[in-house]
Design an enzyme around this catalytic site. Structure first.
Site, PDB file in Angstrom:
ATOM      1  N   ASP A   1       7.991  -0.201   1.592  1.00 23.18           N
ATOM      2  CA  ASP A   1       8.454  -1.677   1.770  1.00 23.18           C
ATOM      3  C   ASP A   1      10.136  -1.605   1.328  1.00 23.18           C
ATOM      4  O   ASP A   1      10.905  -2.512   1.958  1.00 23.18           O
ATOM      5  CB  ASP A   1       7.790  -2.563   0.822  1.00 23.18           C
TER       6      ASP A   1
ATOM      7  N   SER B   1      -1.789  -4.509  -8.202  1.00 21.45           N
ATOM      8  CA  SER B   1      -0.783  -5.547  -8.295  1.00 21.45           C
ATOM      9  C   SER B   1      -1.322  -6.540  -9.373  1.00 21.45           C
ATOM     10  O   SER B   1      -0.869  -7.743  -8.918  1.00 21.45           O
ATOM     11  CB  SER B   1      -0.596  -6.274  -6.870  1.00 21.45           C
TER      12      SER B   1
ATOM     13  N   GLY C   1      -2.930  -0.127  -9.981  1.00 22.29           N
ATOM     14  CA  GLY C   1      -2.435  -0.149  -8.683  1.00 22.29           C
ATOM     15  C   GLY C   1      -2.818  -1.158  -7.833  1.00 22.29           C
ATOM     16  O   GLY C   1      -2.547  -1.002  -6.642  1.00 22.29           O
TER      17      GLY C   1
ATOM     18  N   ARG D   1      -4.259  -7.063  -4.742  1.00 26.95           N
ATOM     19  CA  ARG D   1      -4.076  -6.476  -3.468  1.00 26.95           C
ATOM     20  C   ARG D   1      -4.379  -5.098  -3.336  1.00 26.95           C
ATOM     21  O   ARG D   1      -4.180  -4.402  -4.385  1.00 26.95           O
ATOM     22  CB  ARG D   1      -2.905  -6.636  -2.681  1.00 26.95           C
TER      23      ARG D   1
ATOM     24  N   ASP E   1       3.981  -6.484  -2.695  1.00 23.28           N
ATOM     25  CA  ASP E   1       2.770  -7.081  -3.659  1.00 23.28           C
ATOM     26  C   ASP E   1       2.961  -8.540  -3.697  1.00 23.28           C
ATOM     27  O   ASP E   1       1.809  -9.527  -3.543  1.00 23.28           O
ATOM     28  CB  ASP E   1       2.913  -6.534  -4.969  1.00 23.28           C
TER      29      ASP E   1
ATOM     30  N   TYR F   1       9.443   5.542 -10.000  1.00 26.10           N
ATOM     31  CA  TYR F   1       9.675   4.737  -9.031  1.00 26.10           C
ATOM     32  C   TYR F   1      11.060   4.599  -8.423  1.00 26.10           C
ATOM     33  O   TYR F   1      11.342   4.397  -7.373  1.00 26.10           O
ATOM     34  CB  TYR F   1       9.016   3.285  -9.402  1.00 26.10           C
TER      35      TYR F   1
ATOM     36  N   HIS G   1       5.269   3.083  -0.187  1.00 25.41           N
ATOM     37  CA  HIS G   1       6.811   3.396  -0.401  1.00 25.41           C
ATOM     38  C   HIS G   1       7.384   3.358   0.862  1.00 25.41           C
ATOM     39  O   HIS G   1       8.571   3.825   1.070  1.00 25.41           O
ATOM     40  CB  HIS G   1       6.828   4.697  -1.069  1.00 25.41           C
TER      41      HIS G   1
HETATM   42  C1  GLA Z   1       4.383  -0.746  -5.847  1.00 24.52           C
HETATM   43  C2  GLA Z   1       5.608  -1.874  -5.609  1.00 24.52           C
HETATM   44  C3  GLA Z   1       5.587  -2.172  -4.048  1.00 24.52           C
HETATM   45  C4  GLA Z   1       5.580  -0.755  -3.222  1.00 24.52           C
HETATM   46  C5  GLA Z   1       4.255   0.106  -3.897  1.00 24.52           C
HETATM   47  C6  GLA Z   1       4.601   1.333  -2.933  1.00 24.52           C
HETATM   48  O1  GLA Z   1       3.269  -1.494  -5.703  1.00 24.52           O
HETATM   49  O2  GLA Z   1       5.473  -3.025  -6.244  1.00 24.52           O
HETATM   50  O3  GLA Z   1       6.438  -2.953  -3.887  1.00 24.52           O
HETATM   51  O4  GLA Z   1       6.822  -0.116  -3.214  1.00 24.52           O
HETATM   52  O5  GLA Z   1       4.700   0.264  -5.199  1.00 24.52           O
HETATM   53  O6  GLA Z   1       4.175   1.252  -1.733  1.00 24.52           O
END
Ligand code: GLA
Length: 390
Positions: free
Chosen positions: A40, A131, A129, A31, A177, A227, A38
């Site tokens: 979710d 996913s 980044g 995706r 994701d 994170y 940041h």
């Molecule tokens: C990663 C995490 C998601 C989200 C993003 C930031 O991709 O897996 O759940 O928190 O970072 O938006």
């Protein structure tokens, strides 16, 4: 490769590897998050789309075995063997923890495929980044659904995959994701309310615009602790503001509590509160094809992630600066980092007719600025996970 091409490719590769054709094939997309970063895990909104890059798994039963063996099409990737006769635990190789976690979750729900020979192929760049891990998790769950004929509720399936990431890969990720990899829809973005889990499809099929994905080729590593640190800082801010999560806070409340929290926690909260608002506005802008507004919101999101949330890096900032330099005159509406940060990809909203020129300019200037070769591609919004055979 398109899905039919991927089906053909993994079928042939499977036959070469295991000496028979596969009986089931499943795919799940990566995706790109257009905006809502940041947010979710703060019960906020996100606005991702599935991309035309997939984890694909082909399989057939291995009746005499009680293990799931997974081989990757890339040479040099250590194969994984997951013994179903023992409790499934995290193990080696490291990448196998994504399928392991999902298999453990499926077994706990009575979804037991028995012994399998599996071939894995992924076109989602790893650590970019986009996913790649969620795609692998959701692909595994979809494959097990195909083999057993037992279909999970989509929300349950996404949550099972998120749990695998928490417990087997050690990343305390949110739900974005896995949700988009399960629920993506062709030509649509998904506006996801991460509190109620309500999803709203936002059409994104205006032929006059395109989304460019620019991979900085700087690998990101979310397991590094940054994170989890951000998550904890958000929880601290919510506690000080006396709200269940930052979704419930507003800019005024934050300003009045500013002297009760340290500056870092304050800035983290300022990002999240502003980003939730930007995401809702961006969804409205997209519905109205108001591309200049959407673009400005993307730039604002990037600045906030860079300065307040501190999850960008020099290379991502370089891409956004180059895009801003090209500007509306050159066809760029907006650009921002996407995903967890610390490397990985940026996403740019551009006029469709300028895709080639903009890509070229970004590639050249990025190389000059950083010495690194970027990987740039565009993708239409794709459908979520699917069973390709079986
Ligand atoms: C990663 C995490 C998601 C989200 C993003 C930031 O991709 O897996 O759940 O928190 O970072 O938006």
């Amino acid at each position: 490769m398109t899905l039919p091409e991927l089906t053909d490719y993994v079928s042939r590769h499977f036959a070469r590897t295991y000496g028979r054709p596969p009986r089931w094939i499943a795919a799940a997309p990566g995706r790109v998050n257009v905006i809502g970063e940041h947010t979710d895990y703060n019960d906020g909104f996100v606005l991702p789309m599935a991309i035309e890059r997939y984890a694909v798994m082909a399989t057939d039963s291995a009746p005499s075995s009680s293990s799931i063996s997974i081989r990757d099409t890339s040479e040099g990737v250590e194969p994984a063997t997951i013994d179903l006769s023992l409790p499934v635990k995290p193990g080696k190789p490291k990448w196998s923890n994504y399928p392991r976690g999902v298999i453990a979750g499926c077994l706990a729900r009575g979804i037991n495929p028995g012994g399998l020979d599996v071939l894995l192929h992924s076109t989602v760049p790893l650590g970019g980044g986009l996913s790649s891990s969620a795609a692998l998790e959701v692909c595994t769950a979809t494959l097990l659904e195909a083999v057993t004929g037992k279909k999970m509720d989509p929300v349950e399936k996404a949550l099972l995959c998120q749990q695998a990431e928490h417990e087997f890969a050690g990343v305390p990720c949110g739900i974005m994701d896995q949700f988009i990899s399960v629920m993506g829809r062709e030509n649509h973005l998904l506006l996801l309310d991460c509190r109620s889990r309500q999803t709203d499809l936002v059409p994104m099929n205006d032929p006059s615009v395109a989304l460019l994905i620019i991979n900085t080729n700087v690998k990101h590593e979310l397991g590094s602790g940054e994170y989890a640190k951000r998550r904890a800082q958000c929880e601290t801010a919510a506690k000080i503001l006396r709200v269940p999560s930052l979704r419930d806070a507003d800019p005024d409340a934050l300003e009045s509590a500013k002297n009760k929290m340290d500056n870092v926690v304050y800035r983290r909260a300022r990002h999240v509160i502003g980003e939730i608002e930007r995401t809702v506005h961006a969804a409205e802008g997209i519905r109205a094809s108001n591309w200049p507004t959407v673009g400005q919101l993307m730039y604002a999101s990037h600045a906030s992630l860079r300065d307040d949330y501190e999850v960008s890096c020099a290379e991502l900032d370089a891409v956004v600066e180059i895009a801003e330099g090209i500007g509306l005159k050159g066809g760029v509406y907006g650009c921002r980092m996407t995903g967890g940060g610390f490397g990985g990809c940026a996403v740019a909203l551009v006029q469709a007719g300028t895709v080639e020129a903009v890509s070229k300019k970004i590639a050249v200037d990025y190389k000059t600025k950083t010495g690194i070769e970027a990987m740039i591609f565009s993708s239409r919004p794709a459908a979520g996970a699917t069973i390709l055979k079986g």
